[in-house]
Write a protein that holds these residues in place. Structure first.
Motif, PDB file in Angstrom:
ATOM      1  N   ILE A 103       0.856  -1.185   0.051  1.00 33.62           N
ATOM      2  CA  ILE A 103       0.017  -0.072  -0.178  1.00 33.62           C
ATOM      3  C   ILE A 103       1.068   1.516   0.088  1.00 33.62           C
ATOM      4  CG2 ILE A 103      -2.269  -0.999   0.987  1.00 33.62           C
ATOM      5  CD1 ILE A 103      -1.150  -0.170   3.730  1.00 33.62           C
ATOM      6  N   SER A 104       2.206   1.127   0.538  1.00 34.57           N
ATOM      7  CA  SER A 104       2.901   2.370   0.005  1.00 34.57           C
ATOM      8  C   SER A 104       4.539   2.124   0.090  1.00 34.57           C
ATOM      9  CB  SER A 104       2.717   3.317   1.407  1.00 34.57           C
ATOM     10  OG  SER A 104       3.209   2.878   2.703  1.00 34.57           O
ATOM     11  N   HIS A 121       8.165   8.962  -1.240  1.00 35.05           N
ATOM     12  CA  HIS A 121       6.952   8.076  -0.397  1.00 35.05           C
ATOM     13  C   HIS A 121       5.989   7.788  -1.665  1.00 35.05           C
ATOM     14  CE1 HIS A 121       4.156   7.780   3.018  1.00 35.05           C
ATOM     15  NE2 HIS A 121       4.701   6.791   2.640  1.00 35.05           N
ATOM     16  N   LEU A 147       2.178   6.254  -2.574  1.00 36.79           N
ATOM     17  CA  LEU A 147       1.063   5.484  -2.099  1.00 36.79           C
ATOM     18  C   LEU A 147       0.614   4.644  -3.174  1.00 36.79           C
ATOM     19  CD1 LEU A 147      -0.846   8.210  -0.004  1.00 36.79           C
ATOM     20  CD2 LEU A 147       0.330   6.285   0.838  1.00 36.79           C
ATOM     21  N   ASN A 197      -2.702   2.259  -4.662  1.00 32.03           N
ATOM     22  CA  ASN A 197      -3.987   2.141  -4.503  1.00 32.03           C
ATOM     23  C   ASN A 197      -4.205   0.469  -4.426  1.00 32.03           C
ATOM     24  OD1 ASN A 197      -6.813   2.145  -4.469  1.00 32.03           O
ATOM     25  ND2 ASN A 197      -6.934   3.645  -5.981  1.00 32.03           N
ATOM     26  N   VAL A 245      -2.604   4.314   6.979  1.00 29.09           N
ATOM     27  CA  VAL A 245      -3.129   4.476   5.524  1.00 29.09           C
ATOM     28  C   VAL A 245      -4.622   3.985   5.500  1.00 29.09           C
ATOM     29  CG1 VAL A 245      -2.546   4.337   3.159  1.00 29.09           C
ATOM     30  CG2 VAL A 245      -0.563   4.550   4.855  1.00 29.09           C
ATOM     31  N   SER A 290      -5.572   5.879   0.403  1.00 27.74           N
ATOM     32  CA  SER A 290      -4.915   5.078  -0.687  1.00 27.74           C
ATOM     33  C   SER A 290      -5.574   5.376  -2.046  1.00 27.74           C
ATOM     34  CB  SER A 290      -5.281   3.480  -0.201  1.00 27.74           C
ATOM     35  OG  SER A 290      -4.189   2.862   0.237  1.00 27.74           O
ATOM     36  N   GLY A 334      -3.577   7.267  -4.273  1.00 30.59           N
ATOM     37  CA  GLY A 334      -2.267   6.775  -4.747  1.00 30.59           C
ATOM     38  C   GLY A 334      -2.765   6.082  -6.015  1.00 30.59           C
ATOM     39  N   ASN A 362       5.679   5.305   9.162  1.00 31.27           N
ATOM     40  CA  ASN A 362       5.130   5.058   7.625  1.00 31.27           C
ATOM     41  C   ASN A 362       6.415   4.658   6.824  1.00 31.27           C
ATOM     42  OD1 ASN A 362       6.514   7.349   6.704  1.00 31.27           O
ATOM     43  ND2 ASN A 362       5.044   8.566   7.964  1.00 31.27           N
TER      44      ASN A 362
END
Lengths: 624, 233
Positions: free
Chosen positions: B66-67, B85, B87, B89, B104, B109, B112, B200
């Protein structure tokens, strides 16, 4: 910006001067940062390195060394280094070493220079350091007090606004009053017809008390009502001195002479100021006392005097001078009282102050240092008793007044320091030709001598003879110089400790021992080499500069350092007095503001530099 | 899909050349055009990329990325200018326990890109570099899974695991790590590194990067010039 860099932004915000940047500018910085890590013991920067980033310590600690290996400073979390290097062009001159595992944020030189260009306040933080920064701080303090004590440090000559008004003492009182009215003066000087010698002074007050009140004829000659042979003052003395003389002689108009000629008159009107009035008041109160008990009472006001002088923003130099004047006056008064009780001295003598009193550098908790020089006609069996009692009386009296006994017994009560002049001469000769550590220590006390009371001729003849003997003896001077290097200033501060050379640290700072005394000792060595008469440290340094032994810049830096250290010390004592604590010279670094820490560090660096130049000048190491 | 000797050789360059013969186009081929850094190269001359992935779970077959946090290191300096960084989806909903862990949410998301859009950027950033991560197995398995799924072939990348470096260091000093001793925060404390509150992908990648610099700096204290091989051994 990535939200995750917020922790870096928060850290930067906590490091001055990044906190003064506008928020939107600060936010752009984290993304430009580079990060490096240095383990304990690793070299971060070496002389000659090209430095293209500003270094900000995130965690850990770093020591900065001069090229010759001397520790300059130790830095901890949140401090910045390398700024001067970048602003100077980017080549490092010092060495940096991590003394703990250290994480460093680096800001590129270009970004840093842009910040300096666009934000004046930010740039000012990296402005001059060392002597220049100290200079501006001392100047600020000096300018702040122009209106108060600054006046009293001014010279008498600056207060003369017109030529003296003179007339013959044979003129009538009426003519004198007419001339005074026409000339709009409150006093008139009387000078013999055809001569230039001052024979008397007539004031407004005299016309009231001696003429009108007494019903003296207006046609009577001035000679019959004037004050004869008034006390005069030399034009280059200070306004402060003028006020003192007025208080001591109860004379409110003081003729001023220069090169044997009267050039004007000063009166309290022009000179009077609150700050010095309290000193003047104390001096006149002391002079009125007829017994020790009375003196003790007046002296209870000394702490208050220090606090009020400190609050008024007076320079440290003037405050110490004021306190010393009080001590001098008390000593003089005690000697007068003793004479009244014990009768006049059987042979001439001079009472001399030594140490800080002699140098006009006393603060609140100074101890007694003094000695007795007695005329060579002294016979111990006949006169010994008188001088022993005299010394005892004065010393006990001073102690009762709050000037504690000297812990090292450098007082006239000690028979060693109560001698005829011939013995004193022999003693000094011995110290100078065979400079043992003890002898050198004694020299540092008794070379700072000031006449207080008695036979002034006797004192000066002796002093002259001593000063003539010191300068030529290189070995003695080298020992004296070595003694002057005994007390070293600390390197600076680290977290809540005082950092000492060699990397040791201490939790308290003694500003007298490690700040003032090194400068006083330096000044003494220079002044003895040239037989300089001045005893006050400022006076000695100025004279040493005039004689070319110190560069103008070196002398000025040392004077700034002395003033700043003393001011910090006196303010600290005033603070202690205000909360009812016993004043002392010990500081915890926690009590010092950022401003004081930075400037004290500059002052210490100046002292260190001057100590090494003294070391070289006298080749100290060859004699030790 | 890969030849029988694939797991017998540690020489990544052999694998890269084989892959280059088989991957005909796309971002993976672009990545493979650059040789893998040799084990003999001194650390100073290498580029590193600290990587941290946040995922919906621990199973690379089922769970999704997810990231992605990336922090670049060059000449043993972290360079935040190139940090990023990203993100992602995900296709499925993010499980609640994962939201609690890294904050998150589905809403974040959605902003992203898809993994397909992100992988080329990730591969591009990684080209010619050494991957650094704390407990690298997670990052490596998810990356491999993503490459296989999107491009049909695995990834070839040298990997330095800061957790493994620490574990070996402790064992070499006859200290056997207890549970928790090797957690990123605990290890960083031993190197006098600051405590970061946020967790994160980017701040964890930065944490791993700083730890890596610290470990290398301490290893270098022994005097000999370190090579990549020293860290992979």
């Amino acid at each position: 910006m990535e939200i995750e860099l917020i922790e870096i932004l928060e850290f930067l915000t906590s490091c001055p001067p990044f906190d003064i940047l506008p928020e939107e500018v600060r936010q752009t910085l984290p993304a430009t940062i580079h990060i490096r890590y240095a383990r304990r013991g690793a070299e971060i920067m070496a002389p000659g390195d090209a430095l293209d980033t500003l270094q900000i310590i995130r965690t850990g600690a770093v020591e900065i060394y001069q090229q010759n290996g001397h520790l300059i400073t130790r830095l901890d979390e949140g401090t910045i280094f390398g700024a001067q290097t970048i602003l100077r062009g980017g080549t490092a001159v010092s060495r940096a070493e991590a003394i703990e595992d250290t994480l460093i944020y680096q800001l590129s030189a270009t970004v840093f220079q842009n910040l300096c260009r666009d934000h004046a306040e930010f740039r000012d933080y990296f402005g001059p350091v060392g002597a220049d920064r100290l200079r501006s701080a001392v100047q600020r303090a000096e300018n702040g007090q122009e209106s108060s004590f600054g006046l009293m440090a001014s010279l008498v000559v600056e207060h003369i606004s017109r030529k003296p008004v003179c007339m013959s003492p044979d003129a009538s009182v009426k003519e004198a009053a007419r001339l005074m009215t026409d000339a709009k003066v409150s006093s008139i000087l009387l000078v013999e017809e055809g001569g230039s010698d001052l024979v008397g002074i007539l004031t407004d007050q005299d016309l009231r008390t001696r003429v009108v009140a007494e019903g003296v004829s207006l046609e009577a000659p001035v000679r019959t009502v004037m004050s004869q042979s008034p006390t005069t003052i030399s034009a280059h003395r200070t306004a402060f001195d003028a006020m003192l003389i007025m208080a001591q002689h109860n004379q409110h108009h003081l003729p001023v002479h220069r090169a044997g000629k009267i050039i004007g008159v000063v009166s309290p009107h022009g000179l009077l100021q609150n700050q010095c009035t309290s000193v003047i008041f104390m001096v006149s109160e002391i002079n009125k006392q007829r017994n020790v008990q009375g003196l003790v009472e007046v002296c209870t006001q000394i702490p208050q005097l220090l606090v009020s002088l400190s609050d008024s923003g007076t320079t440290a130099q003037s405050i110490s001078h004021a306190i010393t004047v009080v001590t001098d006056t008390v000593t003089r008064r005690l000697l007068r009282i003793a004479e009244r009780i014990m009768g006049p001295a059987p042979v001439p003598f001079a009472w001399a102050a030594a140490g800080s009193q002699a140098r006009d550098e006393q603060t609140i908790q100074s101890d007694q240092d003094h000695c007795l020089l007695i005329d060579d006609s002294y016979v111990k069996s006949k006169h010994g008793q008188y001088f022993r009692d005299l010394a005892r009386f004065v010393t006990d009296g001073l102690n009762a007044c709050g000037f504690v006994y000297c812990p090292g017994d450098a007082m006239a009560t000690n028979p060693q320091w109560r001698q005829p002049v011939r013995t004193w001469r022999r003693m000094f000769r011995h110290w100078i030709t065979e400079p043992t550590p003890k002898a050198v220590m004694l020299c540092s006390i008794f070379f700072d001598l000031k006449f207080i009371e008695g036979d002034e001729q006797l004192f000066w003849a002796f002093r002259e003879c001593v000063l003539n003997n010191t300068g030529s003896n290189r070995i003695f001077l080298a020992h004296l110089a070595a003694n002057a290097l005994r007390n070293q200033p600390p390197v600076g501060f680290f977290r809540n400790f005082v950092l000492i050379d060699g990397g040791e640290h201490d939790d308290t700072l003694n500003l007298k021992k490690n700040g003032v005394i090194p400068i006083v000792d330096l000044a003494r060595v220079y002044s003895l080499e040239r037989g300089i008469h001045a005893v006050n440290t400022k006076g000695r340094l100025q004279k040493a500069r005039d004689e070319g032994m110190l560069s103008p810049r070196g002398a000025r830096d040392l004077l700034d350092a002395l003033e700043f250290i003393n001011l910090t010390r006196i303010r600290h004592q005033a603070k202690q007095l205000r909360i009812g604590a016993d004043p002392n010279n010990y500081f915890s670094p926690k009590e010092l503001s950022h401003f004081e820490r930075d400037h004290l560090k500059d002052a210490f660096l100046i002292v260190q530099t001057m100590q090494s130049s003294l070391e070289q000048r006298y080749q100290v190491s060859r004699f030790l | 899909m890969v030849p029988f000797w694939w797991n017998c050789t540690h020489v990544l360059e052999f694998r890269r050349r084989w892959l280059l013969d088989h991957v005909k186009s796309g971002p993976l081929r672009d990545y493979l055009m650059t040789p893998v850094p040799s084990r003999r190269r001194p650390l100073d001359s290498l580029d590193f990329m600290a990587l941290d992935l946040e995922t919906t779970g621990l199973d690379a077959k089922r769970d999704e990325i997810i990231s992605v946090g990336m922090v670049e290191m060059r000449k043993c300096r972290i360079n935040l200018e190139t940090s990023s960084h990203l993100l992602v989806n995900p296709q499925k909903e993010i499980p609640e326990e994962s939201v609690i862990l890294h904050g998150v949410t589905d809403d974040i998301s959605k902003t992203g890109a898809t993994l397909e859009e992100i992988m080329p950027r990730l591969l591009d950033a990684l080209t010619g570099k050494v991957l650094v991560a704390h407990y690298a197995r997670l990052e490596v398995t998810f990356l491999q899974a993503a490459c296989r799924r999107l491009y049909g072939y695995p990834l070839v990348v040298p990997v330095v695991d800061t957790l493994r470096l620490e574990s070996k260091r402790l064992k070499a000093g006859n200290r056997y790590p207890k549970a928790g001793d090797l957690r990123l925060d605990a290890v960083r404390m031993r190197y006098n590194l600051p405590r970061y509150r946020a967790h994160n992908a980017l701040s964890d990648a930065l944490s791993a990067a700083e730890l890596f610099l610290a470990q290398v700096s301490h290893r270098a204290a022994s005097g000999r010039m370190l090579t990549l091989g020293d860290l992979l051994r």
